[in-house]
Design a protein around this motif. Structure first.
Motif, PDB file in Angstrom:
ATOM      1  N   GLY A   1       0.617  -1.239   0.156  1.00  0.00           N
ATOM      2  CA  GLY A   1      -0.179   0.206   0.064  1.00  0.00           C
ATOM      3  C   GLY A   1       0.810   1.337  -0.122  1.00  0.00           C
ATOM      4  O   GLY A   1       0.049   3.036  -0.695  1.00  0.00           O
ATOM      5  N   VAL A   2       1.755   1.298   0.540  1.00  0.00           N
ATOM      6  CA  VAL A   2       2.708   2.800   0.862  1.00  0.00           C
ATOM      7  C   VAL A   2       3.478   2.390  -0.322  1.00  0.00           C
ATOM      8  O   VAL A   2       3.520   3.664  -1.162  1.00  0.00           O
ATOM      9  CB  VAL A   2       4.288   2.491   2.234  1.00  0.00           C
ATOM     10  N   VAL A   3       3.982   1.861  -1.080  1.00  0.00           N
ATOM     11  CA  VAL A   3       4.809   1.800  -2.435  1.00  0.00           C
ATOM     12  C   VAL A   3       3.980   2.227  -3.458  1.00  0.00           C
ATOM     13  O   VAL A   3       4.289   3.245  -3.947  1.00  0.00           O
ATOM     14  CB  VAL A   3       5.134   0.142  -3.270  1.00  0.00           C
ATOM     15  N   LEU A   4       2.835   1.623  -3.440  1.00  0.00           N
ATOM     16  CA  LEU A   4       1.272   1.795  -4.727  1.00  0.00           C
ATOM     17  C   LEU A   4       0.996   3.384  -3.952  1.00  0.00           C
ATOM     18  O   LEU A   4       0.897   3.944  -5.520  1.00  0.00           O
ATOM     19  CB  LEU A   4       0.709   1.234  -4.224  1.00  0.00           C
ATOM     20  N   GLN A   5       1.199   4.019  -2.998  1.00  0.00           N
ATOM     21  CA  GLN A   5       0.537   5.165  -3.026  1.00  0.00           C
ATOM     22  C   GLN A   5       1.326   6.259  -3.650  1.00  0.00           C
ATOM     23  O   GLN A   5       0.572   7.731  -4.157  1.00  0.00           O
ATOM     24  CB  GLN A   5      -0.005   5.250  -1.767  1.00  0.00           C
ATOM     25  N   ALA A   6       2.857   5.972  -2.883  1.00  0.00           N
ATOM     26  CA  ALA A   6       3.751   7.184  -3.902  1.00  0.00           C
ATOM     27  C   ALA A   6       3.725   6.726  -5.090  1.00  0.00           C
ATOM     28  O   ALA A   6       4.140   7.984  -5.929  1.00  0.00           O
ATOM     29  CB  ALA A   6       5.320   6.539  -3.192  1.00  0.00           C
ATOM     30  N   LEU A   7       3.923   5.745  -6.012  1.00  0.00           N
ATOM     31  CA  LEU A   7       4.434   5.787  -7.059  1.00  0.00           C
ATOM     32  C   LEU A   7       3.142   6.016  -7.961  1.00  0.00           C
ATOM     33  O   LEU A   7       3.193   7.209  -8.657  1.00  0.00           O
ATOM     34  CB  LEU A   7       3.965   3.639  -7.693  1.00  0.00           C
ATOM     35  N   LEU A   8       1.452   5.902  -7.706  1.00  0.00           N
ATOM     36  CA  LEU A   8       1.147   6.142  -7.786  1.00  0.00           C
ATOM     37  C   LEU A   8      -0.183   7.322  -8.009  1.00  0.00           C
ATOM     38  O   LEU A   8      -0.530   8.188  -8.011  1.00  0.00           O
ATOM     39  CB  LEU A   8      -0.526   5.429  -8.370  1.00  0.00           C
ATOM     40  N   ARG A   9       1.541   7.963  -6.774  1.00  0.00           N
ATOM     41  CA  ARG A   9       0.125   9.285  -6.336  1.00  0.00           C
ATOM     42  C   ARG A   9      -0.832   9.285  -5.681  1.00  0.00           C
ATOM     43  O   ARG A   9      -1.940  10.752  -6.394  1.00  0.00           O
ATOM     44  CB  ARG A   9       0.586  10.926  -6.891  1.00  0.00           C
TER      45      ARG A   9
END
Length: 343
Positions: A87-95
């Protein structure tokens, strides 16, 4: 320099405190069940198996703790950590504040891949559940990405595409189960799809735990890149981040972690959505702190949810996905109402 040292000490203290809480939760999880077992017995059993301490423990209690409850608790912790990290990674990459493996269809695709291998026998025995789940998760995310690009580049496009993709792959899973599974298989698979830790044993630990640890190491290695992605891909590229390589690597790691966990315990929602926001609320957006704490709090959350699933209704075990939804939905609503989601 003193300020930097103080911040580092606070960071280490917070991580150590969360780690101690997790160890305590694992001990409690191994002691709770239809037969209550003292925490001291749990500790003695662990000491006997790990250090050959030779402590006097009832063989039946030792068997329950070691062969059933402890392995279940460790897998729950690994699953919670992996989903929170994803979740952390996807929220950062996809903004996008709503990005998580469940909403983007990655969990649904992994479920379809695992069910296709288990029921339809795809791969003629050459594909395991985890590999089938990984292929399904990659196909689902590719579908969601293409659909969002076709629909437009707005921040909500990928979430809407993810909802459509999740519904499509969930429908495919239901079709496969209805058409090809026996009544007994269908009942077991539908219960598994809601999140089921009942059949977890130590071989599952040796798959789930290394995957969660590897995912954490890879994500931490790219923590600075994730900080840069928070401001957009162009900003990340201007800071020297190899955007395409990092994007593909971290999306692949997130999909792999999700696929492995889904193949073991089924599809569990809200962990990857709520935990990163809750941790970000307290520690901010720097990924050097956000990633390890999200992993630990995610592990702690799912271990606690597993304990609740076993005790909330006497004599009956609820699917763990039901517990995460009952807790996660109000928690996310509270975070949303306070306006503390990633813009």
């Amino acid at each position: 320099m003193a300020l930097l040292s103080s911040a580092t000490g606070l960071r280490i203290s917070a991580i150590c405190f969360a780690l101690m809480l997790l160890c305590g939760a694992l001990a409690v999880a191994a002691s709770v069940g239809e037969t209550a077992i003292p925490v001291q017995t749990v500790m003695d059993t662990i000491a006997n198996h790990v250090w050959h301490a030779g402590r006097d423990v009832d063989p039946i209690d030792a068997g329950i703790v070691w062969n059933y409850r402890l392995s279940r608790a460790v897998v729950a912790a690994s699953c919670g950590a992996a989903l929170a990290l994803s979740g952390v990674v996807l929220q950062a990459l996809l903004r996008n504040a709503l990005a998580d493996p469940y909403l983007l269809g990655i969990s649904a695709g992994a479920s379809t891949g695992a069910v296709s291998v288990a029921i339809l026998g795809l791969g003629a025995g050459m594909l395991g559940l985890s590999l089938g789940a990984f292929i399904g998760s990659v196909l689902a995310f590719a579908f969601v990405t293409l659909l969002s690009l076709q629909a437009g580049r707005g921040t909500g496009a990928i979430i809407l595409a993810g909802i459509a993709g999740a519904q499509l792959f969930n429908a495919m899973t239901a079709f496969i189960v209805t058409k090809s599974a026996s009544a007994e298989e269908a009942r077991g698979i539908m219960f598994w799809l809601l999140g089921n830790l009942s059949g977890v044993r130590w071989p599952d630990v040796w798959l789930a735990l290394p995957m969660a640890l590897i995912g954490l190491v890879v994500c931490l290695w790219h923590a600075r890149a994730l900080d840069a992605f928070t401001f957009g891909q162009e900003s990340a590229a201007s800071l020297g981040v190899p955007v395409r390589r990092v994007y593909i690597l971290l999306i692949g790691v997130s999909a792999l972690m999700t696929a492995v966990m889904v193949s073991i315990v089924g599809s569990i929602g809200f962990v990857g959505l709520v935990i990163p926001h809750a941790v970000r609320f307290f520690v901010g957006t720097r990924h050097g702190m956000l990633l390890p704490l999200s992993g630990l709090i995610g592990a702690l959350f799912l271990v606690g949810a597993d304990v609740l699933s076993r005790v909330i209704i006497p004599g009956q075990v609820l699917p763990i996905g039901v517990i995460t939804a009952l807790i996660g939905a109000p928690a996310f609503a509270l975070i949303l109402c306070h306006g503390r989601v990633l813009r």
